[in-house]
Design a protein around this motif. Sequence first.
Motif, PDB file in Angstrom:
ATOM      1  N   LEU A  21      -0.329  -7.187  -0.938  1.00  0.00           N
ATOM      2  CA  LEU A  21      -0.216  -8.088   0.210  1.00  0.00           C
ATOM      3  C   LEU A  21      -1.509  -8.136   1.005  1.00  0.00           C
ATOM      4  O   LEU A  21      -1.734  -9.067   1.781  1.00  0.00           O
ATOM      5  CB  LEU A  21       0.915  -7.622   1.139  1.00  0.00           C
ATOM      6  CG  LEU A  21       2.340  -7.677   0.601  1.00  0.00           C
ATOM      7  CD1 LEU A  21       3.314  -7.132   1.637  1.00  0.00           C
ATOM      8  CD2 LEU A  21       2.715  -9.100   0.213  1.00  0.00           C
ATOM      9  N   ALA A  22      -2.358  -7.109   0.841  1.00  0.00           N
ATOM     10  CA  ALA A  22      -3.577  -6.993   1.634  1.00  0.00           C
ATOM     11  C   ALA A  22      -4.683  -6.404   0.763  1.00  0.00           C
ATOM     12  O   ALA A  22      -4.463  -6.001  -0.385  1.00  0.00           O
ATOM     13  CB  ALA A  22      -3.329  -6.120   2.863  1.00  0.00           C
ATOM     14  N   ASP A  23      -5.887  -6.363   1.324  1.00  0.00           N
ATOM     15  CA  ASP A  23      -7.040  -5.812   0.627  1.00  0.00           C
ATOM     16  C   ASP A  23      -6.908  -4.300   0.515  1.00  0.00           C
ATOM     17  O   ASP A  23      -6.665  -3.605   1.502  1.00  0.00           O
ATOM     18  CB  ASP A  23      -8.316  -6.164   1.402  1.00  0.00           C
ATOM     19  CG  ASP A  23      -9.580  -5.975   0.571  1.00  0.00           C
ATOM     20  OD1 ASP A  23      -9.582  -5.084  -0.302  1.00  0.00           O
ATOM     21  OD2 ASP A  23     -10.549  -6.713   0.809  1.00  0.00           O
ATOM     22  N   ASN A  24      -7.081  -3.769  -0.688  1.00  0.00           N
ATOM     23  CA  ASN A  24      -6.993  -2.326  -0.906  1.00  0.00           C
ATOM     24  C   ASN A  24      -8.244  -1.572  -0.472  1.00  0.00           C
ATOM     25  O   ASN A  24      -8.320  -0.350  -0.632  1.00  0.00           O
ATOM     26  CB  ASN A  24      -6.713  -2.037  -2.383  1.00  0.00           C
ATOM     27  CG  ASN A  24      -5.235  -2.110  -2.714  1.00  0.00           C
ATOM     28  OD1 ASN A  24      -4.421  -1.450  -2.083  1.00  0.00           O
ATOM     29  ND2 ASN A  24      -4.884  -2.925  -3.707  1.00  0.00           N
ATOM     30  N   LYS A  25      -9.220  -2.266   0.106  1.00  0.00           N
ATOM     31  CA  LYS A  25     -10.457  -1.607   0.514  1.00  0.00           C
ATOM     32  C   LYS A  25     -10.307  -0.810   1.810  1.00  0.00           C
ATOM     33  O   LYS A  25     -11.158   0.004   2.135  1.00  0.00           O
ATOM     34  CB  LYS A  25     -11.575  -2.644   0.665  1.00  0.00           C
ATOM     35  CG  LYS A  25     -11.990  -3.298  -0.653  1.00  0.00           C
ATOM     36  CD  LYS A  25     -13.098  -4.328  -0.427  1.00  0.00           C
ATOM     37  CE  LYS A  25     -13.523  -4.986  -1.739  1.00  0.00           C
ATOM     38  NZ  LYS A  25     -14.596  -6.003  -1.530  1.00  0.00           N
ATOM     39  N   THR A  26      -9.251  -1.093   2.561  1.00  0.00           N
ATOM     40  CA  THR A  26      -9.040  -0.391   3.832  1.00  0.00           C
ATOM     41  C   THR A  26      -7.729   0.399   3.773  1.00  0.00           C
ATOM     42  O   THR A  26      -6.801   0.054   3.016  1.00  0.00           O
ATOM     43  CB  THR A  26      -8.969  -1.370   5.017  1.00  0.00           C
ATOM     44  OG1 THR A  26      -7.786  -2.186   4.886  1.00  0.00           O
ATOM     45  CG2 THR A  26     -10.201  -2.273   5.032  1.00  0.00           C
ATOM     46  N   GLU A  27      -7.645   1.452   4.583  1.00  0.00           N
ATOM     47  CA  GLU A  27      -6.412   2.240   4.629  1.00  0.00           C
ATOM     48  C   GLU A  27      -5.255   1.408   5.148  1.00  0.00           C
ATOM     49  O   GLU A  27      -4.123   1.519   4.669  1.00  0.00           O
ATOM     50  CB  GLU A  27      -6.612   3.476   5.509  1.00  0.00           C
ATOM     51  CG  GLU A  27      -5.357   4.326   5.675  1.00  0.00           C
ATOM     52  CD  GLU A  27      -4.712   4.728   4.343  1.00  0.00           C
ATOM     53  OE1 GLU A  27      -3.468   4.752   4.267  1.00  0.00           O
ATOM     54  OE2 GLU A  27      -5.464   4.989   3.373  1.00  0.00           O
ATOM     55  N   ALA A  28      -5.540   0.531   6.131  1.00  0.00           N
ATOM     56  CA  ALA A  28      -4.494  -0.331   6.659  1.00  0.00           C
ATOM     57  C   ALA A  28      -3.958  -1.263   5.570  1.00  0.00           C
ATOM     58  O   ALA A  28      -2.746  -1.499   5.479  1.00  0.00           O
ATOM     59  CB  ALA A  28      -5.018  -1.142   7.842  1.00  0.00           C
ATOM     60  N   GLY A  29      -4.848  -1.779   4.753  1.00  0.00           N
ATOM     61  CA  GLY A  29      -4.433  -2.644   3.660  1.00  0.00           C
ATOM     62  C   GLY A  29      -3.633  -1.888   2.620  1.00  0.00           C
ATOM     63  O   GLY A  29      -2.609  -2.371   2.121  1.00  0.00           O
ATOM     64  N   ARG A  30      -4.100  -0.683   2.273  1.00  0.00           N
ATOM     65  CA  ARG A  30      -3.376   0.125   1.283  1.00  0.00           C
ATOM     66  C   ARG A  30      -1.988   0.496   1.788  1.00  0.00           C
ATOM     67  O   ARG A  30      -1.023   0.502   1.019  1.00  0.00           O
ATOM     68  CB  ARG A  30      -4.181   1.375   0.934  1.00  0.00           C
ATOM     69  CG  ARG A  30      -5.461   1.086   0.136  1.00  0.00           C
ATOM     70  CD  ARG A  30      -6.095   2.347  -0.395  1.00  0.00           C
ATOM     71  NE  ARG A  30      -6.622   3.187   0.678  1.00  0.00           N
ATOM     72  CZ  ARG A  30      -7.846   3.069   1.186  1.00  0.00           C
ATOM     73  NH1 ARG A  30      -8.673   2.125   0.730  1.00  0.00           N
ATOM     74  NH2 ARG A  30      -8.256   3.872   2.152  1.00  0.00           N
ATOM     75  N   LEU A  31      -1.885   0.793   3.087  1.00  0.00           N
ATOM     76  CA  LEU A  31      -0.585   1.117   3.667  1.00  0.00           C
ATOM     77  C   LEU A  31       0.372  -0.058   3.558  1.00  0.00           C
ATOM     78  O   LEU A  31       1.572   0.102   3.268  1.00  0.00           O
ATOM     79  CB  LEU A  31      -0.771   1.511   5.135  1.00  0.00           C
ATOM     80  CG  LEU A  31       0.498   1.869   5.920  1.00  0.00           C
ATOM     81  CD1 LEU A  31       1.180   3.087   5.320  1.00  0.00           C
ATOM     82  CD2 LEU A  31       0.160   2.103   7.388  1.00  0.00           C
ATOM     83  N   GLN A  32      -0.132  -1.251   3.782  1.00  0.00           N
ATOM     84  CA  GLN A  32       0.699  -2.450   3.682  1.00  0.00           C
ATOM     85  C   GLN A  32       1.147  -2.703   2.245  1.00  0.00           C
ATOM     86  O   GLN A  32       2.256  -3.195   2.003  1.00  0.00           O
ATOM     87  CB  GLN A  32      -0.078  -3.652   4.221  1.00  0.00           C
ATOM     88  CG  GLN A  32       0.769  -4.884   4.466  1.00  0.00           C
ATOM     89  CD  GLN A  32      -0.025  -5.992   5.139  1.00  0.00           C
ATOM     90  OE1 GLN A  32      -1.140  -5.779   5.615  1.00  0.00           O
ATOM     91  NE2 GLN A  32       0.541  -7.189   5.173  1.00  0.00           N
ATOM     92  N   ASN A  33       0.298  -2.339   1.290  1.00  0.00           N
ATOM     93  CA  ASN A  33       0.624  -2.580  -0.123  1.00  0.00           C
ATOM     94  C   ASN A  33       1.627  -1.569  -0.667  1.00  0.00           C
ATOM     95  O   ASN A  33       2.359  -1.873  -1.620  1.00  0.00           O
ATOM     96  CB  ASN A  33      -0.650  -2.561  -0.956  1.00  0.00           C
ATOM     97  CG  ASN A  33      -1.550  -3.747  -0.663  1.00  0.00           C
ATOM     98  OD1 ASN A  33      -1.071  -4.814  -0.249  1.00  0.00           O
ATOM     99  ND2 ASN A  33      -2.865  -3.586  -0.848  1.00  0.00           N
ATOM    100  N   ARG A  34       1.668  -0.375  -0.087  1.00  0.00           N
ATOM    101  CA  ARG A  34       2.661   0.625  -0.503  1.00  0.00           C
ATOM    102  C   ARG A  34       3.985   0.281   0.179  1.00  0.00           C
ATOM    103  O   ARG A  34       4.198   0.566   1.353  1.00  0.00           O
ATOM    104  CB  ARG A  34       2.210   2.036  -0.110  1.00  0.00           C
ATOM    105  CG  ARG A  34       0.914   2.472  -0.749  1.00  0.00           C
ATOM    106  CD  ARG A  34       0.647   3.956  -0.526  1.00  0.00           C
ATOM    107  NE  ARG A  34       0.481   4.310   0.874  1.00  0.00           N
ATOM    108  CZ  ARG A  34      -0.683   4.338   1.513  1.00  0.00           C
ATOM    109  NH1 ARG A  34      -1.809   4.025   0.854  1.00  0.00           N
ATOM    110  NH2 ARG A  34      -0.744   4.682   2.793  1.00  0.00           N
ATOM    111  N   ARG A  35       4.893  -0.318  -0.543  1.00  0.00           N
ATOM    112  CA  ARG A  35       6.090  -0.854   0.095  1.00  0.00           C
ATOM    113  C   ARG A  35       7.246  -0.957  -0.898  1.00  0.00           C
ATOM    114  O   ARG A  35       7.058  -0.886  -2.121  1.00  0.00           O
ATOM    115  CB  ARG A  35       5.802  -2.246   0.672  1.00  0.00           C
ATOM    116  CG  ARG A  35       5.547  -3.303  -0.397  1.00  0.00           C
ATOM    117  CD  ARG A  35       4.949  -4.575   0.147  1.00  0.00           C
ATOM    118  NE  ARG A  35       4.896  -5.641  -0.854  1.00  0.00           N
ATOM    119  CZ  ARG A  35       3.956  -5.747  -1.790  1.00  0.00           C
ATOM    120  NH1 ARG A  35       2.968  -4.846  -1.876  1.00  0.00           N
ATOM    121  NH2 ARG A  35       3.985  -6.760  -2.650  1.00  0.00           N
ATOM    122  N   THR A  36       8.439  -1.142  -0.325  1.00  0.00           N
ATOM    123  CA  THR A  36       9.642  -1.452  -1.091  1.00  0.00           C
ATOM    124  C   THR A  36      10.172  -2.775  -0.573  1.00  0.00           C
ATOM    125  O   THR A  36      10.258  -2.997   0.643  1.00  0.00           O
ATOM    126  CB  THR A  36      10.708  -0.357  -0.914  1.00  0.00           C
ATOM    127  OG1 THR A  36      10.162   0.909  -1.269  1.00  0.00           O
ATOM    128  CG2 THR A  36      11.925  -0.640  -1.784  1.00  0.00           C
TER     129      THR A  36
END
Length: 396
Positions: free
Chosen positions: A374-389
């Motif tokens: 859902l977001a760019d994996n380059k940032t922690e905020a983006g990675r957090l958004q991508n880890r989801r159910t």
Amino acid sequence: MIYAASGREDSYGNYDLYMAQKTNEEWEDVYHFGLGINTDQWEAQPSLSPDRKDLYFASRRPGGFGGIDIYVSHLKPNGYYSQPENMGPGINTSGDDQCPFIHADNQTLYFTSNGWLGYGDDDLFVVRKQPNGEWGKPENLGYPINTIEKEGTMCIAADGKTAYYAADRNDSYGGLDIYSFELREDVRPVKTLWVKGKITDKNTGKPVVSTLELNNLATHQTISHIQTDDAGNYFMTLPVGKDYAFNVNSKGYLFYSDNFLMANKSPDSTYIKNILLEPIASNASVVLKNIFFEVNKYELNPESQTELDNLVRLLNENPTMEIEISGHTDNVGKPSDNMVLSNNRAKAVVNFLISKKINPARLVAKGFGETKPLADNKTEAGRLQNRRTEMRVISQ
């Protein structure tokens, strides 16, 4: 606004409780609370909980423990308040117990008493709601707040430390004067912020009347349960110092979930959160923001309980609905490992639903690994958004 008044044509006793509502910048009487809450005795000093579910007040009605006792009435599903309940010998004494004030944290109650051990006439006390919903033991606020004189009604600001109270002391100008002071830390309520906004239909933009619930993620205790007005507006208290699940529900819509993680931070601003609810339809989907796993694990954390219960409720309310639970990861690690992990996480949710008697034929578990960010994996905020159910409606 709930208030006490006397001398009116519809009054039963010395003082009765009334409710008024502000519309178009004017206050209008909504109703007299009627028999049950009001009697031919004295009912006064109302204090309404921030979620409007509990009405505390003082009454001289017969059948109590002393002269004046504190009572509570609970909001029923039909919008009326229940028959009052005496708060019992844990709060009320053979003396006068009155002036209840429930703080905006919905967990801390202040009152005055001349029956509990004190310094003089009426003293101020605090009692806290325990995790099991029961009230603890009242605590005297101590000197110099309490004196040999009479200390009366107290209220406390949302910051949890600024207090105002009425007292008849040797430096008063009249019978009762208003005083202000800063509460000691050990007798303070929880500092409370606010979250407000509007609920609308994602497709039409029209307001949606909804219920909102705030739950402690660790204890699953409901902190607040409110309903929007007819225009979809809401206003909810948010005590700091804990982590909360925030859920919005309305019939015919997928529920919305979010969280406020405040256990390790204390923000100073209010939150404005306008929410778009997704109507139930094929391919409608929602991110389940309160499903939690440990890093590289697929066992459901206990903090996921509230979200899982909401999912069970949704499926029970829509018995023909079929859904897909999908797991997603960020791009850290091997793609193959991420695919296995995401699939196992989706299965963990499905297995929970099956354990709650949901027909397995209605459920599909699928892992997508890192393939649908859902977001760019380059940032922690983006990675957090991508880890989801996520949950997606397959059919209604």
